[in-house]
Structures are given as structure tokens and as C-alpha cells.
Design an enzyme around this catalytic site. Structure first.
Site, PDB file in Angstrom:
ATOM      1  N   LYS A  73       0.848  -1.196   0.000  1.00  0.00           N
ATOM      2  CA  LYS A  73       0.000   0.000   0.000  1.00  0.00           C
ATOM      3  C   LYS A  73       0.880   1.241   0.000  1.00  0.00           C
ATOM      4  O   LYS A  73       1.862   1.317   0.736  1.00  0.00           O
ATOM      5  CB  LYS A  73      -0.917  -0.013   1.228  1.00  0.00           C
ATOM      6  CG  LYS A  73      -1.929   1.134   1.272  1.00  0.00           C
ATOM      7  CD  LYS A  73      -2.841   0.998   2.473  1.00  0.00           C
ATOM      8  CE  LYS A  73      -3.868   2.118   2.560  1.00  0.00           C
ATOM      9  NZ  LYS A  73      -4.764   1.978   3.740  1.00  0.00           N
ATOM     10  N   SER A 150      -9.580   2.088   2.810  1.00  0.00           N
ATOM     11  CA  SER A 150      -8.706   2.829   1.914  1.00  0.00           C
ATOM     12  C   SER A 150      -7.689   1.956   1.195  1.00  0.00           C
ATOM     13  O   SER A 150      -7.052   2.404   0.238  1.00  0.00           O
ATOM     14  CB  SER A 150      -7.963   3.917   2.699  1.00  0.00           C
ATOM     15  OG  SER A 150      -7.120   3.340   3.704  1.00  0.00           O
ATOM     16  N   SER A 174     -10.138  -0.359   7.007  1.00  0.00           N
ATOM     17  CA  SER A 174      -9.538  -0.199   5.680  1.00  0.00           C
ATOM     18  C   SER A 174      -8.868  -1.433   5.111  1.00  0.00           C
ATOM     19  O   SER A 174      -8.483  -1.446   3.943  1.00  0.00           O
ATOM     20  CB  SER A 174      -8.528   0.959   5.695  1.00  0.00           C
ATOM     21  OG  SER A 174      -9.178   2.178   5.931  1.00  0.00           O
TER      22      SER A 174
END
Length: 474
Positions: A73, A150, A174
Site C-alpha cells: 500500500k 482505503s 480499511s
């Protein structure tokens, strides 16, 4: 032979047998990523990945991460590569060091291949606010469904079968909500168990590092390798199918809010199947006002912390810079021109609740609400080992769909695990219309090993192991 779509353990077995080399696998991964149509990439590390695969040395039979490719990420630092947080203001920001979790994975000779998209600066739950646009759910070829956020790009990449695992971060849900929408195992260990050094701060008191995998055993392996303080009880070998006497709580007023008939039917059947394995299922009461307070409490506190955490995004010392005639004008123009609407809204909320005249009414009361929620959850954990609930109200919604009235609590209840730093895991529960929905387990602080064992039992019951796009055709 297709060397994608495999779990860590399956790919490792091929390495040990000499069937395939890390370089061959890396080339397959790069080819797949180069043809991705779901907008998951922020930065690529293809040349370094190839070099690492070439120079990796002889296979290490006892090291399951040897030669395993993974995604990162893009709010997690990787040395000499852009770490943008999917924000225009950091689109050219190159981090000079590896995050602590990257160092641990490199030490075990896992190979990072690319950085993945997210909601800008982790602020969002749909995967739609990054500076490169919407990241799509790979289960939907029409590009209409969200993947969730996210940690959107990491979830999409693992669900597409490109890599066996990806790193994500979880501040409210997330990792665990995208895992539900993409049929993955999404695991958030106890707060601080995986060192957050090198993770961009959004809400430090809630931020957790964690993993997307396609099996519970892979999630256990990653915890064992990356946890900061070794706990022998978390070893992969300690996962057990023994659920006898496990006390599992279902929060009655939370369950009452779910309306999806297929989900409710499968959930109730799962509870019976867990009881058949020896678990004790109980329905417990919970103050409905506290359930309703979860999202506003999270919103106030997260915006306040985000305002502070991102105050250094000024264009003065790093990141993109707009021109201006004064220090103040440079900062104003830089933030106005290089930060997206959603992040700006959250910064404004944060500034508002932290103002002296608003502090008591908003920020301080939100902290009190957080304390009440954590106290209520801890009271449940005095008598129960886990809390179980569906991870989402339904399958992934469409990009332009808004939450339905009355779904706020079940859309955001996973944040409870961040309020108290509890370990929490989502695993696939069912597919409806060929789209996945997950189930979530949350346990007390430092109950990670027991939580993983319970999740492994659910995986064994459902048979949804190594779920990914196209799995039914293999």
C-alpha cells in the site's frame, strides 16, 4: 503452468520442488500487473524485483516467504521509491528508507513488486478518492463496483490473483471491509504488534498495519514474521481446529440491522456449524446509543488527528510546491492545488473540532464516547473470547451508490476494533450473484493466535480457501 493465483504455501512448495524459480514467478506477476485494468498501481519496482529474484540464492526450505512476491500500500515507505499516499501533493516524494515491516519481509527474502493505490492519505472507505481516480473491484468486469478502501489497490491485486499477499493499513476498517468485498482474508493484528515505523500517519491511535491474503494460514505466517515482539503462541503451527468451549458473542442490536436475506441465512447457518465444532454462541445486549456513536466518534477523532498528522504537507520542506510571494501564500496555494476534496473536508472538520471554542463540545466528548465504547466492548470480553458479525451489509456497492438510510452502523461497526486496538479478521463467508461477502471476528488485545484459529475454522467450514477472481474455473 500458471504460477499466479497461489497461496504462499502453495508457491513455496513449487520453489522447493524446483518446479519454478522466483524469477519466472516475478516475470508472471509483472506481466499480470502490466495488464491490470482496475487502476491498482501507484509505483512499480519491476527492475529491483527482477534483480532480487536473480540474486536470491538457493531455495530455503524452512523459509516460506523465500521468493514470494507481494504488493505494498502506497502509504508504506519503500526505500528509493515514491510513496505518495495516492495524493498529488506527494506524487514525486521518494522515501529514503524502508518501513520496519518492509525490512522484516526483505530479511525473509520476500520480494516487493509494486506500490498500490488507496484513498488519498487513507481518508476514505471506497477506493475512490486517490489522485489517480477510482480503483475497481476485480469481480466486476463492467467497472461499476467499488473495491472498498482505503487499502483498495492491495485488495484488488490479491483478489485478482497477481500476488499471494499485500500489505495494507487499517484505521477504521480499511483492510477488513475491502477484504469482505473481494473475498479475501483481511487481518489487522493487535495495535502495535506490527511496527508502524514508515507508515504515513493518518490517525496514530487507531492506525494498524496488516495483511490481505487468500488463506488464514498465510495471515498467521505473516504475523509470525512481522510482529515486533515474538509470541510463540502466534506461530503458524499453533493454528488448531479445536473450538471446543470457545465463547463467541453476537451483538443483538447490531445483527438486527442487517437486511440481506442471503447473508443472514448463511450467517445463522455458520453459527450452527460453529456450535457443532464445540463453540458456545451467545446473543448479547449492547447499548444502541453507543452503536450509533461509533461513526461520529470516529469521524471527529480521526479528522482531528489527521489535521495534525498532515500539517507538514505545506510544500515548504518536501512534496509538491506551488508558487507564491510569501510563506503563507505558498502553503495556501500548495494545499489548495494539490490536496483533493475529501481530504480537505476532513482537515476542515479536524480544524473545527480542535478550535478552542469547540474543543470541549466535540473533541473531548468524542474521546469520552470512545472510552465508553471501549469499556462496553471490554465488558463483553470479560465473558467471551470473540465477537462475530458480518463484515458488510451486502456485496460491494456501485461506485456512485451512496449508503442507504439506516445502514450507518453496519457500514462502520468494524471501527470498534480500532477504538480498543483489538485484533480483528475478515474471512469470506459466501458468494451471492458471484460476489463475495465476508464475516468478521474480533478478539481482546493480544488474542491474535486464538483469533486466527477461530478464523481458520470458519475457512474450513465455508471451503472458501484461496478465493480469487476466476477461482471456480480452475
Amino acid at each position: 503452468m500458471n504460477y499466479l493465483n497461489m497461496t504462499i504455501g502453495e508457491l513455496h512448495a513449487l520453489y522447493v520442488s524446483g518446479t519454478v524459480t522466483p524469477l519466472q514467478v516475478i516475470e508472471d506477476v509483472i506481466s499480470a500487473l502490466s495488464n491490470d485494468e482496475n487502476n491498482i498501481l501507484e509505483a512499480t519496482m519491476y527492475d529491483e524485483a527482477r534483480l532480487a529474484a536473480k540474486e536470491i540464492g538457493p531455495v530455503e526450505e524452512g523459509n516460506l516467504l523465500w521468493g514470494i512476491p507481494f504488493l505494498v500500500k502506497d502509504n508504506i515507505a519503500v526505500k528509493d521509491y515514491v510513496t505518495s499516499g495516492s495524493s498529488k501533493i506527494l506524487k514525486n516524494f521518494i522515501t529514503p528508507f524502508d518501513a520496519a515491516v518492509i525490512k522484516k519481509l526483505r530479511k525473509h527474502k520476500a520480494i516487493p513488486v509494486a506500490k498500490t493505490t488507496l484513498d488519498e492519505l487513507s481518508m476514505g472507505g471506497r477506493g475512490t478518492t486517490g489522485h489517480k481516480g477510482v480503483t475497481f473491484n476485480p469481480y466486476d468486469k463492467n467497472k461499476e463496483l467499488i473495491v472498498g478502501g482505503s487499502s483498495s489497490g492491495s485488495a484488488s491485486g490479491v483478489a485478482s490473483g497477481y500476488v499471494p499477499f499485500a500489505l495494507g493499513s487499517d484505521t477504521g476498517d480499511s483492510i477488513r471491509k475491502p477484504a469482505s468485498y473481494t473475498g479475501l482474508v483481511g487481518f489487522k493484528p493487535t495495535w502495535g504488534k506490527v511496527n508502524r515505523e514508515g507508515l504515513f500517519s493518518f490517525m496514530p491511535t487507531f492506525d494498524h498495519l496488516g495483511f490481505f491474503t487468500r488463506s488464514v494460514s498465510d495471515a498467521a505466517l505473516l504475523l509470525n514474521v512481522t510482529q515486533e515482539q515474538k509470541d510463540s503462541s502466534d506461530n503458524i503451527e499453533n493454528i488448531t481446529n479445536d473450538l471446543k468451549g470457545a465463547r463467541i458473542a453476537v451483538i443483538k442490536p447490531l445483527l438486527a440491522l442487517y437486511k440481506n436475506k442471503a447473508l443472514l441465512a448463511r450467517f445463522k447457518t455458520l453459527l450452527k456449524e460453529l456450535e457443532a465444532k464445540g463453540a458456545v454462541i451467545s446473543y448479547v445486549d449492547f447499548d444502541e446509543k453507543l452503536l450509533e456513536a461509533i461513526y461520529p466518534t470516529y469521524l471527529i477523532l480521526s479528522c482531528a488527528e489527521a489535521t495534525s498528522s498532515n500539517a507538514n504537507l505545506t510544500g515548504i520542506t518536501f512534496g509538491e510546491r506551488s508558487q507564491g510571494e510569501s510563506y503563507e501564500e505558498i502553503i495556501t496555494k500548495t494545499r489548495s492545488e494539490n490536496i483533493g476534496r475529501q481530504a480537505k473536508i476532513r482537515f476542515l472538520i479536524g480544524e473545527f473540532v480542535l478550535r478552542r471554542e469547540n474543543y470541549e463540545a466535540y473533541y473531548k466528548n468524542a474521546q469520552k464516547a470512545r472510552g465508553l465504547i471501549v469499556t462496553a466492548i471490554n465488558k463483553i470480553f470479560e465473558n467471551y473470547d470473540f465477537i462475530i458479525a458480518p463484515s458488510a451489509p451486502s456485496v460491494a456497492p456501485k461506485v456512485n451508490d451512496k449508503s442507504e438510510n439506516g445502514t450507518e452502523v453496519i457500514e462502520n461497526h468494524l471501527a470498534i476494533a480500532n477504538f480498543g486496538g483489538y485484533p480483528s479478521i475478515t474471512v469470506p463467508l459466501l458468494l451471492t450473484d458471484n460476489l463475495p461477502i465476508g464475516i468478521n471476528l474480533t478478539g481482546p488485545v493480544n488474542s491474535d493466535a486464538a483469533l486466527l484459529s477461530a478464523a481458520w475454522n470458519i475457512e474450513e467450514i465455508t471451503g472458501l480457501y484461496n478465493l480469487h477472481v476466476g477461482w471456480e474455473n480452475l
